[in-house]
Design a protein around this motif. Sequence first.
Motif, short mmCIF file in Angstrom:
data_model
loop_
_atom_site.label_atom_id
_atom_site.label_comp_id
_atom_site.label_asym_id
_atom_site.label_seq_id
_atom_site.Cartn_x
_atom_site.Cartn_y
_atom_site.Cartn_z
N ASP A 325 0.72 -1.25 0.05
CA ASP A 325 0.09 0.03 -0.14
C ASP A 325 0.77 1.20 -0.01
OD1 ASP A 325 -2.24 -1.62 0.12
OD2 ASP A 325 -2.52 -1.34 2.25
N MET A 326 1.78 1.14 0.71
CA MET A 326 2.99 2.38 0.66
C MET A 326 3.35 2.84 -0.58
SD MET A 326 3.07 4.05 3.60
CE MET A 326 4.50 5.01 3.11
N THR A 327 3.62 1.76 -1.39
CA THR A 327 4.31 1.77 -2.77
C THR A 327 3.23 2.39 -3.60
OG1 THR A 327 5.39 -0.18 -2.51
CG2 THR A 327 4.99 0.63 -5.00
N ALA A 328 1.87 2.38 -3.30
CA ALA A 328 0.79 3.11 -4.24
C ALA A 328 0.65 4.46 -3.46
CB ALA A 328 -0.38 2.21 -4.05
N MET A 329 1.49 4.86 -2.53
CA MET A 329 0.94 6.16 -1.88
C MET A 329 2.52 6.75 -1.92
SD MET A 329 -1.28 4.90 1.18
CE MET A 329 -1.20 6.44 2.18
N GLY A 330 2.85 7.23 -3.16
CA GLY A 330 3.95 7.91 -3.25
C GLY A 330 4.16 9.03 -2.77
N ASN A 331 2.99 9.67 -2.50
CA ASN A 331 3.26 11.27 -1.95
C ASN A 331 3.21 11.39 -0.70
OD1 ASN A 331 2.83 12.61 -4.36
ND2 ASN A 331 0.65 11.99 -4.66
N TYR A 332 3.51 10.10 0.01
CA TYR A 332 3.80 10.18 1.71
C TYR A 332 4.86 9.41 1.82
CZ TYR A 332 -1.23 11.08 2.54
OH TYR A 332 -2.45 11.98 2.29
N ARG A 333 5.70 9.82 3.12
CA ARG A 333 6.87 9.19 3.64
C ARG A 333 6.43 9.05 5.03
NH1 ARG A 333 9.96 12.87 6.71
NH2 ARG A 333 9.07 15.05 6.53
N ILE A 334 7.06 7.98 5.61
CA ILE A 334 7.00 7.18 6.79
C ILE A 334 7.97 8.29 7.70
CG2 ILE A 334 7.45 5.51 8.66
CD1 ILE A 334 6.83 3.69 6.21
N VAL A 335 7.21 8.95 8.72
CA VAL A 335 8.13 9.65 9.75
C VAL A 335 8.27 9.10 11.14
CG1 VAL A 335 7.37 12.11 8.74
CG2 VAL A 335 5.89 10.98 10.41
N SER A 336 7.31 8.30 11.46
CA SER A 336 7.39 7.47 12.64
C SER A 336 7.08 5.99 12.24
CB SER A 336 6.84 8.07 13.81
OG SER A 336 7.33 9.34 13.97
N ALA A 337 7.79 5.02 13.09
CA ALA A 337 7.39 3.65 13.03
C ALA A 337 7.72 2.87 14.13
CB ALA A 337 8.12 2.96 11.83
N GLY A 338 6.90 1.72 14.59
CA GLY A 338 6.95 0.97 15.58
C GLY A 338 6.35 -0.34 15.44
N LEU A 339 6.91 -1.32 15.98
CA LEU A 339 6.62 -2.81 16.17
C LEU A 339 5.78 -2.78 17.57
CD1 LEU A 339 6.53 -5.79 15.34
CD2 LEU A 339 8.80 -6.06 16.38
N PHE A 340 4.79 -3.52 17.52
CA PHE A 340 4.05 -3.79 18.71
C PHE A 340 3.88 -5.30 18.61
CE2 PHE A 340 3.31 0.58 17.47
CZ PHE A 340 3.28 1.21 18.84
N ASP A 341 4.35 -5.97 19.86
CA ASP A 341 4.27 -7.36 19.75
C ASP A 341 2.76 -7.89 20.36
OD1 ASP A 341 5.21 -9.94 19.04
OD2 ASP A 341 6.28 -10.34 20.79
N MET A 342 1.79 -7.99 19.40
CA MET A 342 0.49 -8.33 19.84
C MET A 342 0.36 -9.72 19.89
SD MET A 342 -2.45 -6.45 20.45
CE MET A 342 -2.35 -5.11 19.13
N PHE A 343 1.31 -10.59 19.40
CA PHE A 343 1.19 -12.06 19.14
C PHE A 343 2.35 -12.85 19.70
CE2 PHE A 343 -1.31 -9.79 15.99
CZ PHE A 343 -2.53 -10.01 16.52
N PRO A 344 2.89 -12.57 20.96
CA PRO A 344 4.01 -13.61 21.18
C PRO A 344 3.93 -14.94 21.21
CG PRO A 344 3.44 -11.91 22.94
CD PRO A 344 2.43 -11.83 21.83
N GLN A 345 4.89 -15.40 20.64
CA GLN A 345 5.12 -17.06 20.52
C GLN A 345 4.69 -17.31 18.88
OE1 GLN A 345 6.74 -18.21 22.79
NE2 GLN A 345 6.22 -16.59 24.29
N THR A 346 4.24 -16.22 18.04
CA THR A 346 4.02 -16.55 16.88
C THR A 346 4.80 -15.58 15.68
OG1 THR A 346 2.21 -14.60 16.45
CG2 THR A 346 1.72 -16.72 17.62
N ASP A 347 4.78 -15.91 14.53
CA ASP A 347 5.14 -14.79 13.77
C ASP A 347 4.57 -13.51 13.24
OD1 ASP A 347 7.85 -16.25 13.39
OD2 ASP A 347 7.04 -17.59 11.78
N HIS A 348 3.43 -13.50 13.91
CA HIS A 348 2.44 -12.23 13.46
C HIS A 348 2.89 -11.25 14.26
CE1 HIS A 348 -0.29 -14.84 11.54
NE2 HIS A 348 -0.27 -15.85 12.54
N HIS A 349 2.47 -9.93 13.82
CA HIS A 349 3.23 -8.83 14.31
C HIS A 349 1.83 -7.73 14.10
CE1 HIS A 349 4.30 -9.28 9.94
NE2 HIS A 349 3.65 -8.07 9.85
N GLU A 350 2.35 -6.66 14.71
CA GLU A 350 1.59 -5.35 14.47
C GLU A 350 2.49 -4.25 14.31
OE1 GLU A 350 -2.65 -3.50 14.19
OE2 GLU A 350 -1.95 -5.76 14.53
N VAL A 351 2.43 -3.37 13.22
CA VAL A 351 3.26 -2.44 12.89
C VAL A 351 2.46 -1.22 12.75
CG1 VAL A 351 5.16 -1.37 11.43
CG2 VAL A 351 4.81 -3.85 11.89
#
Length: 359
Positions: A325-351
Amino acid sequence: MGEPYADQVRRKHAVVAGILGAELPWSEPTTGPESGFRNKAKLVVGGRRGAPTLGILDGQQRGVDLTRCGLYEPGLADIVQRLPQLVTDLELTPYDVPARTGELKHLLITHSPDGEAMIRFVLRSRGQATKIAEKLDIIRAALPEARVVSINLQPEHKAILEGPEEIVLTEHDALPMRVNDVVLQLRTQSFFQTNTHIAAALYAQAREWTSRIRPETVLDLYCGVGGFALHALGHGARRVIGVEVSGEAIRSARQSASQLAAGTTYAHDWHVGDATEFLTETVPDLVVVNPPRRGIGADLARRLDDHGPTHVLYSSCNVTTLARDMTAMGNYRIVSAGLFDMFPQTDHHEVMVLLARTS
C-alpha cells in the motif's frame, strides 16, 4: 515457541524493518507478557454429553482439550477451567462434526481488565436456546464474572465460528473494556484486539502522534469499536468520524463515544459502511486506517495519495500488504514507525506508522 522471547522480538523487528526500511525512525519494539496475555478464548466444543472437551479439533475432527492453555490472561484462564463442568451441568450436547449431530459448537469468552466477562454459546439450532435461558442462574453461579451472556446461532455445517443471529440473555448487552483512560463498550459481535496490554500501548502511541499533529478532525477507517478515534478525541482532535462495516461495532463505538464526550463540545459521527468508499471532497486533518490483513487495497491507497490529508496513521497486522500500500502512496513518507508485539510465540506482528504528505 521455545525461542527466547527477546530473540523472537529482535527477529520480528528485523523482518518488518527489512521490508519497510531499516533506515526509518523506528522506536523500540513494544512488548508485554510473553504468556498469559490473551483476553479472549475461542473454544471448539468436542467430546460427548457429560464429558466435553474445550479447545480445538484434531485431524479426525475429534476434540482436543486446551482449557489449561498458557496464553490466557489469569482471570480468563480461571473462567475457562470452570467451563467443562458448566457445560455438563447445563446438559448440553457437544456438536459432533463427523456425525453432524449435537448442538453446542463453540464457547467464546472475552475477559475485561476489570475482571468481568462476556460468555457466548454458539449453537447449531434454536432448540437448546430455551434450556440455556432457563438455566441462567446456573451460569451466574458458576461464572459470577459474567456481565454478558448470549447465544449465537450458527446452523451451517461450515468451518465458521459464529452466525449472524445473537440472543442476549442478560440485562447488559456490552462488556466495558477499560483501555488507558477510555472505556470501550464491547458488544457481542464486535472485534477487539486480543492483547489488552499491547492494545493500550498501541492506542497510547497513536494518541501521542495525534497530539503532536493536533488535527481538528480525524477520520478513522476500519474503526472497529472506535479505539483509535476515541483516544484521539480531546487530544488534538475535536471531532472524530468512524467508519466500519460491522453494525455491532458501530453501535459499540457510538455508545462509548456518547459516554466519553458527555459534557464536552467534542463531536463524533459513526457510519456503517465500506471504508474504501468514504473519502469525500471534505478531507479530514488526519486519516487513521487499521485494515484487516489484506490491507487497504489499491483503490483506497490511490484515493489517499490523490486527495488525502497531511497525515495518515496506518496500523497493520501484515507488513507485506502495508509495504504494498505504501508503494501506491508515493506522495507520503514514513516519519515514525513502531513494532507492537501483539502476538507473542508467533510470527504475527502489529506495525504502526505515521505518514506525512510530501507533495
